[in-house]
Enzyme design. Structure first.
Site, PDB file in Angstrom:
ATOM      1  N   ASN A  57       5.594 -12.624  22.522  1.00 10.43           N
ATOM      2  CA  ASN A  57       4.383 -12.420  23.319  1.00 10.43           C
ATOM      3  C   ASN A  57       3.548 -11.264  22.799  1.00 10.43           C
ATOM      4  OD1 ASN A  57       4.536 -14.532  25.225  1.00 10.43           O
ATOM      5  ND2 ASN A  57       5.967 -13.375  26.516  1.00 10.43           N
ATOM      6  N   ASP A 105      18.431 -18.282  27.424  1.00  4.81           N
ATOM      7  CA  ASP A 105      17.384 -17.272  27.340  1.00  4.81           C
ATOM      8  C   ASP A 105      16.922 -17.186  25.880  1.00  4.81           C
ATOM      9  OD1 ASP A 105      16.262 -14.737  29.021  1.00  4.81           O
ATOM     10  OD2 ASP A 105      16.512 -14.222  26.894  1.00  4.81           O
ATOM     11  N   GLU A 139      11.385 -16.531  30.270  1.00  8.37           N
ATOM     12  CA  GLU A 139      12.014 -17.301  29.195  1.00  8.37           C
ATOM     13  C   GLU A 139      13.430 -17.741  29.558  1.00  8.37           C
ATOM     14  OE1 GLU A 139      12.701 -12.884  28.158  1.00  8.37           O
ATOM     15  OE2 GLU A 139      11.234 -14.131  29.201  1.00  8.37           O
ATOM     16  N   HIS A 185       0.287 -14.220  24.683  1.00  5.73           N
ATOM     17  CA  HIS A 185       0.966 -14.989  25.724  1.00  5.73           C
ATOM     18  C   HIS A 185       0.690 -16.489  25.624  1.00  5.73           C
ATOM     19  CE1 HIS A 185       2.717 -11.704  28.079  1.00  5.73           C
ATOM     20  NE2 HIS A 185       1.640 -10.999  27.720  1.00  5.73           N
TER      21      HIS A 185
END
Length: 349
Positions: A230, A222, A265, A235
């Site tokens: 973001n 992760d 993610e 994004h």
């Protein structure tokens, strides 16, 4: 006479088109109704050709059988042949049951399966099968039953041409369908951003690979605080980071391993037949490379991000889903311990 022949010709090829759309398409939701409908349709065409066709068109009566057999429509084939056999019984034909016997023998020896990859073998076998049907379905001509092999072979010229052309059309239709199905399957199993397998493909492939391997390891990865990336850079730039991150994963794993984007993610990697120490080294190398990597944004600027990784293992008798839960817990431990860490599930310690 010309009008009748033309109408029968149109009927035959219209039926071939209908066959491809029904059997290769999705125009009929019920398999039972589809099979019964096709069997009656093609049996009726055979009877039509036998009863109303000219001497040149009558041999085309075998075409429905070979075309149904070619596409693997076993139930419609038996329905069609039974339909024709019943007709031959009704007109007191001495060889009424031979068409059914011929199809049973063809299916019994599974000729189609053995010639599936040979175009020439398909053409020869289908037309040879057609000749067999033609000889067994010999009709009375001028008051006497036609049994001459020479006459039958002469009658076969037009059907052989029609069957070969029909076969080539069916082959092209099937090939086009396979190409489309493969394309749809690829889209359904791939993450559109990174090109990696998605969660659906991961579940299919991981379970299969885990059952084949003596031991397997899972990495759950992760990107740390990715929401801030973001929020701060947008994004689109976040997507650019994910793409570069996926490339780092692919570069540090084997081709036989599965690297997938599970969503957002979060990524997963399945590695088979490696010791835990070596898998930990791979995970640590990925973590280090991500930390040192310069992630390029769309405007040419760059940022740095880190990743946390959870590691677990399993064997053939342990479901992948259970191992994923363990690697998720290890990932959360890495997050709580300060991020940018590799943590091993407790059952491996």
């Amino acid at each position: 006479m010309f009008y009748t022949s033309f109408m029968i010709f149109c009927t035959v090829f219209t039926s071939i088109y209908v066959l491809t759309k029904i059997y290769y398409g999705s125009t009929c939701q019920s398999n039972t109704s589809r099979d019964v409908g096709l069997g009656i349709l093609f049996g009726g065409i055979s009877v039509l050709l036998l009863d109303y066709g000219t001497s040149a068109l009558q041999p085309l009566a075998y075409m429905p059988f070979v075309l149904l057999v070619f596409v693997g429509a076993r139930v419609p084939t038996y329905i069609a042949v039974s339909f024709v056999s019943a007709y031959l019984i009704a007109v007191a034909h001495p060889l009424s049951f031979l068409p059914l016997i011929a199809v049973l023998l063809y299916d019994l020896f599974q000729v189609r399966g053995r010639i599936q990859h040979s175009l020439l073998a398909h053409v020869l076998t289908l037309n040879g099968f057609g000749l067999l049907i033609l000889l067994t379905m010999a009709r009375y001509v001028d008051g006497s039953m036609r049994t001459s092999l020479t006459d039958s072979l002469q009658q076969m010229l037009l059907p052989v041409l029609f069957t070969t052309l029909s076969f080539l059309y069916l082959m092209s239709e099937r090939q086009g369908r396979l190409v489309r199905l493969n394309a749809y399957q690829h889209l359904a199993e791939r993450d559109t951003l990174t090109g990696l397998p998605n969660r659906y493909a991961w579940e299919l492939q991981a379970e299969r690979m885990a059952k084949q391997a003596s031991v397997y390891h899972l990495l759950t990865l992760d990107l740390d605080q990715f929401k801030q990336v973001n929020d701060r850079y947008g994004h689109l730039n976040g997507d650019a980071v994910l793409e570069q991150f996926s490339m780092i994963l692919e570069q540090n794993t084997r081709q036989a391993d599965i690297v997938a984007r599970m969503g957002g993610e979060e990524f997963s990697v399945l590695l088979t037949d490696l010791p835990t120490e070596q898998v930990w080294q791979i995970a640590e190398r990925i973590r280090s490379e991500v930390e040192q990597h310069t992630f390029r944004l769309l405007d040419g600027s760059s940022i740095h991000v880190t990743t946390s990784i959870g590691l677990s293992s399993g064997k053939q008798d342990i479901p992948v889903q259970h191992s994923m839960e363990l690697s998720d817990k290890a990932l959360y431990q890495a997050k709580r311990s300060g991020r940018n860490l590799v943590r091993i599930a407790s059952h491996l310690l």
